[in-house]
Design an enzyme around this catalytic site. Sequence first.
Site, PDB file in Angstrom:
ATOM      1  N   LYS A  53      42.117  33.829  39.882  1.00 54.76           N
ATOM      2  CA  LYS A  53      41.345  35.002  40.534  1.00 54.76           C
ATOM      3  C   LYS A  53      40.195  34.682  41.167  1.00 54.76           C
ATOM      4  O   LYS A  53      40.006  34.837  42.335  1.00 54.76           O
ATOM      5  CB  LYS A  53      41.190  36.090  39.339  1.00 54.76           C
ATOM      6  CG  LYS A  53      42.459  36.614  39.112  1.00 54.76           C
ATOM      7  CD  LYS A  53      42.473  37.479  37.906  1.00 54.76           C
ATOM      8  CE  LYS A  53      43.756  38.249  37.396  1.00 54.76           C
ATOM      9  NZ  LYS A  53      43.571  38.889  36.269  1.00 54.76           N
ATOM     10  N   GLN A  97      39.317  40.470  31.739  1.00 52.94           N
ATOM     11  CA  GLN A  97      40.846  40.118  31.341  1.00 52.94           C
ATOM     12  C   GLN A  97      41.212  40.354  30.143  1.00 52.94           C
ATOM     13  O   GLN A  97      40.572  40.280  28.812  1.00 52.94           O
ATOM     14  CB  GLN A  97      40.542  38.353  31.557  1.00 52.94           C
ATOM     15  CG  GLN A  97      42.174  37.716  31.351  1.00 52.94           C
ATOM     16  CD  GLN A  97      43.170  38.095  32.677  1.00 52.94           C
ATOM     17  OE1 GLN A  97      42.624  38.005  33.808  1.00 52.94           O
ATOM     18  NE2 GLN A  97      44.242  38.276  32.161  1.00 52.94           N
ATOM     19  N   ASP A 120      40.931  46.716  39.067  1.00 50.14           N
ATOM     20  CA  ASP A 120      42.251  46.493  38.253  1.00 50.14           C
ATOM     21  C   ASP A 120      42.930  47.954  38.255  1.00 50.14           C
ATOM     22  O   ASP A 120      44.129  47.819  38.021  1.00 50.14           O
ATOM     23  CB  ASP A 120      41.973  46.020  36.817  1.00 50.14           C
ATOM     24  CG  ASP A 120      42.307  44.742  36.642  1.00 50.14           C
ATOM     25  OD1 ASP A 120      43.248  44.153  37.333  1.00 50.14           O
ATOM     26  OD2 ASP A 120      42.077  44.044  35.643  1.00 50.14           O
TER      27      ASP A 120
END
Length: 283
Positions: A53, A97, A120
């Site tokens: 990412k 994460q 997200d």
Amino acid sequence: MTAKLIDGVALSKQLRGEVAQRAAALRARGITPGLAVILVGDNPASQVYVRNKVKACEDSGLHSVLEKYDASMTEAQLLARIDALNNDPSIHGILVQLPLPAHIDAHKVIEAISPAKDVDGFHVASAGALMVGQPGFWPCTPYGCMKMLESIHYDLKGKHAVVIGRSNIVGKPMALMLLGQNATVTICHSATRDLKTMTLQADVIVAAVGKRNVLTADMVKPGAVVIDVGMNRNDEGKLCGDVDFDGVKQVAGWITPVPGGVGPMTITMLLVNTLEAAERAAG
Ligand code: NAP
């Protein structure tokens, strides 16, 4: 019939090029889109994901900050970091994460992220916005699947879409996005009786289960579009999806491969969301 491939690598390249252009336009106005990625603990898979990412951000001209913390970090410490990032004007997107260590309440952590920086798309506010058709951040994986359908100019209106899987991050938002495009949507899960009867009626099938060969050729209507979200390992240890690719490609009209399908699109949509967050913040 041999299905046409929906190439997630090629589509990602195109979309990342567009992100890079829009990021350059923002930079010219003195704003560099910034993503903060938080990793707690040393889960090996998570380490690979966050590295990918961060690299994708750098490649597209986005600023990224990777914050790594020991697994012993407390929930209060993590919440304090999120609070600081919520108030940091150089950061437009915050990604924590998952999974988090067991002593940290992941839901509480996600809810602490400002919805304006929830790139997200996991915050309840983002889920609610998707549900009622208001602007908000869409979860990256189903958003990427929608982009793949758009790339083949597929008109979902009136089509029957079957989503296999009902997780909060893939299956449910996927179903809502398809519904938003006027598809008739069926959601299947582990308690669904006779999955094959459902999938055989589908014009579009999205498999998001996490089990190999959940979808085989005998379960697919000729010409259907098949999107494979699953990420599994085969007997040789190679990455594979939920779909029996070799069999299903003989029946389907379109199919996504694994690897090289939905996977790259997920990171691409994270870049798109981060850029969008920066553009919104810039007015
Ligand atoms: P998840 O939270 O484990 O959800 C799996 C879903 O599949 C559940 O809703 C479950 O039903 C359903 N299911 C399980 N067995 C089934 C069966 N035999 N028939 C029908 N439905 C069944 O997984 P997830 O997070 O949604 O992820 C799904 C897969 O996508 C995984 O392989 C994951 O690694 C992959 N993934 C890939 C990407 C990417 O970027 N490519 C991103 C995210 C996830 P119940 O709800 O009844 O348990």
